[in-house]
Design an enzyme around this catalytic site. Structure first.
Site, PDB file in Angstrom:
ATOM      1  N   LYS A 276      41.595  36.755  29.616  1.00 31.02           N
ATOM      2  CA  LYS A 276      42.670  37.314  30.443  1.00 31.02           C
ATOM      3  C   LYS A 276      43.182  38.608  29.822  1.00 31.02           C
ATOM      4  O   LYS A 276      43.099  38.781  28.609  1.00 31.02           O
ATOM      5  CB  LYS A 276      43.838  36.312  30.504  1.00 31.02           C
ATOM      6  CG  LYS A 276      43.595  35.127  31.409  1.00 31.02           C
ATOM      7  CD  LYS A 276      44.859  34.289  31.554  1.00 31.02           C
ATOM      8  CE  LYS A 276      44.617  33.100  32.457  1.00 31.02           C
ATOM      9  NZ  LYS A 276      44.328  33.480  33.852  1.00 31.02           N
ATOM     10  N   ARG A 350      39.816  23.780  37.587  1.00 30.25           N
ATOM     11  CA  ARG A 350      38.985  22.932  38.461  1.00 30.25           C
ATOM     12  C   ARG A 350      37.920  22.205  37.657  1.00 30.25           C
ATOM     13  O   ARG A 350      37.491  21.113  38.028  1.00 30.25           O
ATOM     14  CB  ARG A 350      38.399  23.792  39.591  1.00 30.25           C
ATOM     15  CG  ARG A 350      37.489  24.887  39.106  1.00 30.25           C
ATOM     16  CD  ARG A 350      37.296  25.982  40.149  1.00 30.25           C
ATOM     17  NE  ARG A 350      38.430  26.917  40.209  1.00 30.25           N
ATOM     18  CZ  ARG A 350      38.503  27.943  41.032  1.00 30.25           C
ATOM     19  NH1 ARG A 350      37.530  28.180  41.890  1.00 30.25           N
ATOM     20  NH2 ARG A 350      39.546  28.738  41.024  1.00 30.25           N
TER      21      ARG A 350
HETATM   22  N1  BES Z   1      45.926  29.160  35.111  1.00 30.49           N
HETATM   23  C1  BES Z   1      45.280  30.152  35.887  1.00 30.49           C
HETATM   24  C2  BES Z   1      46.014  30.424  37.205  1.00 30.49           C
HETATM   25  C3  BES Z   1      47.308  31.158  37.078  1.00 30.49           C
HETATM   26  C4  BES Z   1      47.339  32.511  36.802  1.00 30.49           C
HETATM   27  C5  BES Z   1      48.495  30.496  37.286  1.00 30.49           C
HETATM   28  C6  BES Z   1      48.542  33.171  36.716  1.00 30.49           C
HETATM   29  C7  BES Z   1      49.703  31.165  37.222  1.00 30.49           C
HETATM   30  C8  BES Z   1      49.731  32.495  36.926  1.00 30.49           C
HETATM   31  C9  BES Z   1      43.863  29.709  36.237  1.00 30.49           C
HETATM   32  O1  BES Z   1      43.225  28.986  35.249  1.00 30.49           O
HETATM   33  C10 BES Z   1      43.082  30.945  36.466  1.00 30.49           C
HETATM   34  O2  BES Z   1      42.905  31.694  35.537  1.00 30.49           O
HETATM   35  N2  BES Z   1      42.615  31.136  37.691  1.00 30.49           N
HETATM   36  C11 BES Z   1      41.863  32.291  38.026  1.00 30.49           C
HETATM   37  C12 BES Z   1      40.737  31.853  38.924  1.00 30.49           C
HETATM   38  C13 BES Z   1      39.743  32.931  39.219  1.00 30.49           C
HETATM   39  C14 BES Z   1      38.979  33.293  37.943  1.00 30.49           C
HETATM   40  C15 BES Z   1      38.794  32.460  40.278  1.00 30.49           C
HETATM   41  C16 BES Z   1      42.793  33.258  38.746  1.00 30.49           C
HETATM   42  O3  BES Z   1      43.644  32.819  39.522  1.00 30.49           O
HETATM   43  O4  BES Z   1      42.672  34.450  38.496  1.00 30.49           O
HETATM   44 MN    MN Z   2      42.248  30.212  33.834  1.00 33.50          MN
END
Ligand code: BES
Ligand code: MN
Ligand code: ZN
Length: 492
Positions: A276, A350
């Site tokens: 991230k 997931r």
């Molecule tokens: N935990 C995150 C989702 C999230 C991001 C929740 C910011 C709250 C605030 C999740 O694990 C994630 O990183 N999801 C990705 C999925 C994508 C790679 C398909 C996302 O939402 O960017």
């Molecule tokens: Mn994630």
């Protein structure tokens, strides 16, 4: 957290209250019951002088009155216009005004308020929830200097109302919910170097001890041997031991199938090798908000003891980049036997949930399964920070959850599932990919989970936007404990 004594009383003859809570509408009216005290004259004068307008959320504390050491005037706005939003804000204002003062035993006339849209039960519920919830303060790690936990003077709140069983039940539910939310908040606010999968497991064990739940914790080696290839793929990047945390509450006959709650417990989400960006990455300590919700709901169940069976299943791990971490393109086999191409290691939620969903079904044979997860950033784009997304394969279950969310103003909004979205998960190298492209990210994440819940009534809550607030008031919200407790109580 200190537990306030909330009760109903139909008359006030021999009672001993230091504080009167008096609601006032913006037309200057207030409950008739207050006419018997001298204070009513002063209140009328203050309204006439426009020193107090009765606007929603307005508060004015009057001290050293004849019958009470304190009289707290609370504006309720336009009576016919009292909405859930105004009620919630007013309830929070009441909680703040009371706990800021030294009020100990409060007599509340605010419980008698209602209109066409807001029932009296709703008002009592929301006031109780707000007051008990306002006592939450993050205290786990002591601060240096004189910053001490705030002192709580409040002991009791008595509503001047007929002692109706249904109202007392609402009070008890609101209080248990607030205490459950406090546990959820404490765990979520706790930084990830303290709130590890092991800490979540210890919390579950403590709940089991306190309330006589069954508790079972699975370790890495056992889960590898069982074939949880998807969950273990996420966990392999971290030396912090992962856990599958299972709690069972048996409030009904053993023959009755339980409702299963599954909560995402990523105690820190770096994204893994699909790292991230740095901005606000600290907030990924909240990526165990689903897990914390399950534990908060169990705290409430332990207190309320409804006649129902519930199991909680929490896959807990960190998502870290390391020399041993999964890499984009890796293919793993889930506990269900279906294979997954991991195209993005940041879509880890997931990957851990699918094995937990399979494990919960195999082990507990539940009648329904509800998972909750801070799953997608896309959910924040779709619904913002006020409403959680609900999706599911059974409309009755979704409707029941929507109803519970309405009753508690812990709002959900349904998003669709459909075969066309499912096609976005196509992989050239496995049964499915773990991402479905930029379009409809919340839906494709749910489509992924749907592939693991084909044989059961299932609903999914995406709480990415609602589990915590960012900015100056950064902190966990304790949602969606209120709606889930309401749902479970309604199923008893
Ligand atoms: N935990 C995150 C989702 C999230 C991001 C929740 C910011 C709250 C605030 C999740 O694990 C994630 O990183 N999801 C990705 C999925 C994508 C790679 C398909 C996302 O939402 O960017
Ligand atoms: Mn994630
Ligand atoms: Zn995540």
């Amino acid at each position: 957290m200190k537990s306030i004594n909330f009760s109903l009383q139909s008359s006030i003859d021999n009672a001993d209250f230091d504080t009167l809570l008096l609601p006032v509408f913006d037309d200057g009216t207030f409950p008739e019951a207050a006419e018997k005290w001298e204070i009513s004259g002063l209140v009328k004068k203050l309204i006439e002088q426009k020193d107090f307008a009765g606007k929603a959320g307005e508060t004015l504390m009057l001290f050293e009155q004849k019958d009470f050491a304190r009289v707290c005037l609370i504006g309720f706005g336009v009576k016919s216009d009292l909405t859930d939003k105004a009620l919630t804000e007013t309830a929070d204002a009441i909680a703040k005004a009371i706990t800021k003062s030294s009020a100990a035993n409060v007599l509340s006339l605010a419980g008698s308020i209602s209109n066409d849209q807001i029932s009296q039960a709703r008002v009592i519920y929301q006031l109780t929830l707000a007051v008990q919830k306002s006592l939450y303060e993050y205290t786990h790690i002591s601060r240096s200097g004189d910053l001490k936990p705030k002192e709580i003077h409040l002991e009791s709140v008595t509503y001047l109302l007929n002692d109706r069983e249904e109202w007392q039940a609402k009070i008890d539910q609101a209080q248990a919910t607030a205490l459950g939310m406090a546990l959820t908040q404490e765990l979520a606010d706790m930084p990830s170097n303290f709130c590890t999968p092991t800490h979540l497991a210890e919390t579950a064990k403590q709940l089991a001890k306190d309330y006589d739940f069954d508790c079972d914790i699975l370790e890495r080696e056992k889960m590898l041997n069982m074939g949880m290839g998807s969950f273990m793929a996420v966990a392999q990047g971290s030396i912090t031991p992962p856990k599958m945390i299972c709690l069972s509450y048996n409030g009904a006959d053993k023959s009755k199938a339980p409702i299963a709650l599954v909560g995402k417990g990523v105690t820190f989400d770096t994204g893994g090798i699909s790292l991230k960006p740095g901005a606000a990455m600290d907030e990924m300590k909240y990526d165990m908000g689903g897990a914390a919700t399950v534990l908060g709901v169990f705290e409430a169940l332990g207190r309320l003891k409804p006649e129902i069976n519930v199991v909680g299943v929490i896959p807990a791990t960190e998502n870290m980049p390391s020399g041993n971490a999964i890499k984009p393109g890796d293919v793993v086999t889930s506990l269900s036997g279906q294979t997954i191409e991991i195209l993005n290691t940041d879509a880890e939620g997931r990957l851990i949930l699918c094995d937990a969903l399979t494990y919960a079904q195999q082990t507990y044979k539940p009648s329904k399964i509800i998972d909750m997860a801070t799953l997608t950033g896309a959910c924040i784009i779709a619904l913002g920070h006020h409403i959680s997304a609900v999706l599911g394969n059974n409309q009755d279950l979704v409707n029941d959850l929507l109803k519970a969310s309405q009753m508690t103003y812990d709002r959900f909004w349904q998003l669709p599932l459909s075969e066309e979205y499912d096609e976005q998960l196509k992989s050239n190298f496995a049964d499915m990919a773990n991402i479905g492209g930029r379009a409809a990210g919340t839906i494709t994440a749910a489509q992924f989970l749907a592939r693991f819940t084909k044989d059961i009534d299932w609903a999914h809550l995406d709480i990415a936007g609602t589990a915590w607030t960012s900015g100056a008031n950064k902190g966990a919200t304790g949602r969606p404990v209120p709606a889930l407790v309401e749902y479970l109580v309604s199923q008893a």
